[in-house]
Design an enzyme around this catalytic site. Structure first.
Site, mmCIF file in Angstrom:
data_model
loop_
_atom_site.group_PDB
_atom_site.id
_atom_site.type_symbol
_atom_site.label_atom_id
_atom_site.label_comp_id
_atom_site.label_asym_id
_atom_site.label_seq_id
_atom_site.Cartn_x
_atom_site.Cartn_y
_atom_site.Cartn_z
ATOM 1 N N GLY A 1 -11.786 -22.842 -69.445
ATOM 2 C CA GLY A 1 -11.622 -24.273 -69.685
ATOM 3 C C GLY A 1 -10.207 -24.739 -69.458
ATOM 4 N N ASP A 2 -9.242 -23.984 -69.957
ATOM 5 C CA ASP A 2 -7.834 -24.330 -69.756
ATOM 6 C C ASP A 2 -7.470 -24.287 -68.280
ATOM 7 O OD1 ASP A 2 -6.516 -24.566 -72.516
ATOM 8 O OD2 ASP A 2 -7.607 -22.681 -72.692
ATOM 9 N N SER A 3 -7.930 -23.257 -67.596
ATOM 10 C CA SER A 3 -7.548 -23.086 -66.196
ATOM 11 C C SER A 3 -8.154 -24.166 -65.308
ATOM 12 C CB SER A 3 -7.961 -21.697 -65.708
ATOM 13 O OG SER A 3 -7.283 -20.695 -66.442
#
Length: 399
Positions: A170-172
């Site tokens: 999700g962050d990436s």
């Protein structure tokens, strides 16, 4: 500190971020030539420095995530620290931040202030739920974004609770949207005569945007996609199978011509020539039967023989790679997906290669993630601070 042959050379990026989303976005910029100055707290810096496997007290992930960046320590609770940051931002092209919404505003560094200071500045804001809406002030990590965005709901097997994907996806993904937004904003600024603007990326929306046909399927049919393990309902055959020697292989034979070649290669000409299996909808109606056939075939051969059959038949397939598999794989090596670097004590180690590959202006990794505050004096001097002023800032705990 950038190379003219790189596509983002000449851009100055200021990173106010920790851990994953913001730092990954600025890492991409740094790999392609932008001058990236990472602003860290003097009190330990980015927590990523201590995440996962440590070497001599520093995360190996850190050396990759912060490569090509300069580290400047600033205490933004000090007025002098905020003054230094304003000087930096006054000449910057992009600010990347992933604080909770409202944090910069409380520091007197909201968009209205920064836009007035530097109308050309592009501000990339990465947060759990975005800068607006009833949830904007709530904390949100990538795992929360993956959950709310729909990814966790469909990941795993139907008889077990949802599972994570194994990385902080999700962050990436949010970081990638942040870079895309920044480049679009720069295009508008440079080509259309526009000013800077805010790129507002919410982690849950970054995931939601990747959810394929989920929205129209629910809206039109009331259909909710569920967890289905390794198969893809509606797209058949595409799944993971196990060889006789216990190795796992992903086989994607869902194209019409590919399916026919695959069945011929494994001696099932009856299925290859069956008109009811000539298209995907017919195959999907008989998916359990087909997966049984493929499972039995895969179980009868060791990995090397199985892969040779698939390769000869031009069926898309791959064994499930571990890091060890990657290190010796000819395709990875041919594409220079491992870069040789050195840790601070001189020990050689490998880092991931650069993505994407640009034919004329490729990116590169010039140096590994820096020590905390390694470039503080250099950056301050470039802003006009003399040695006495720098010493004063250091004595006051500002840097």
């Amino acid at each position: 500190m950038s190379t003219p042959s790189k596509p983002l050379a000449g851009l100055k990026v200021i990173e106010l971020g920790t851990l994953i989303a913001g730092p990954f976005a600025s890492r991409i910029c740094a790999e392609f030539g932008a001058e990236v100055i990472k602003v860290e707290s003097p009190d330990g810096g980015d927590p990523l420095r201590k995440w996962r496997k440590l070497y001599e007290g520093t995360s190996l992930w850190w050396f990759v995530q912060a490569r090509n960046k300069q580290s400047l320590t600033l205490n933004l609770k000090h007025p002098e620290g905020r003054d230094v940051l304003k000087r930096l931002l006054g000449e910057a092209d992009i600010l990347i931040e992933n604080f909770r919404p409202g944090v910069l505003e409380k520091l007197g560094l909201g968009w209205d202030v920064l836009h007035a200071l530097n109308p050309r500045l592009v501000m990339v804001r990465l947060s759990g739920f975005g800068q607006t809406g009833p949830m904007k002030d709530q904390p949100g990590f990538g795992a929360v974004g993956e959950s709310m965005g729909g990814l966790r709901y469909i990941t795993g097997f139907d008889d077990r609770p949802p599972v994570r994907t194994g990385i902080s996806i999700g962050d990436s993904i949010a970081a990638l949207w942040g870079v895309i937004g920044a480049l679009m904003a720069l295009r508008h600024r440079e080509v259309n005569g526009g000013q800077g603007q805010v790129v507002d990326v919410a982690l849950y929306e970054a995931i939601f945007a990747m959810m394929e046909s989920m929205v129209p399927e629910f809206d039109v049919f009331g259909f909710i996609r569920e967890r289905t393990g390794n198969i893809m309902p509606g797209i058949t055959p595409s799944s993971i199978h196990t060889s006789a020697d216990g190795k796992h292989v992903q086989i994607g034979a869902n194209g019409d011509a590919i399916f026919k070649r695959f069945m011929q290669a494994i001696g099932r000409t009856d299925l290859a020539d069956d008109p009811s299996l000539a298209s995907n909808d017919g195959r999907d109606a008989r998916r359990d039967e087909l997966y049984g056939v493929i499972d039995r075939w895969a179980n009868s051969l060791p990995l090397d023989q199985l892969m040779q059959v698939l390769t000869d038949a031009e069926v898309p397939a791959s064994r499930i790679y571990s890091a060890e598999d990657m290190f010796s794989d000819p395709q990875y090596l041919a594409r220079e997906m491992f870069l040789q670097a050195r840790l601070p004590d001189g020990k050689p180690f490998k880092m991931p290669g650069i993505v994407p590959k640009l034919s004329e202006t490729p990116g590169s990794a010039e140096w590994v993630g820096p020590a905390l505050g390694e470039h503080t004096d250099t950056v301050l001097a470039s802003l006009g601070y003399d040695q006495a002023a720098i010493a004063s800032l250091r004595q006051a705990g500002t840097v």
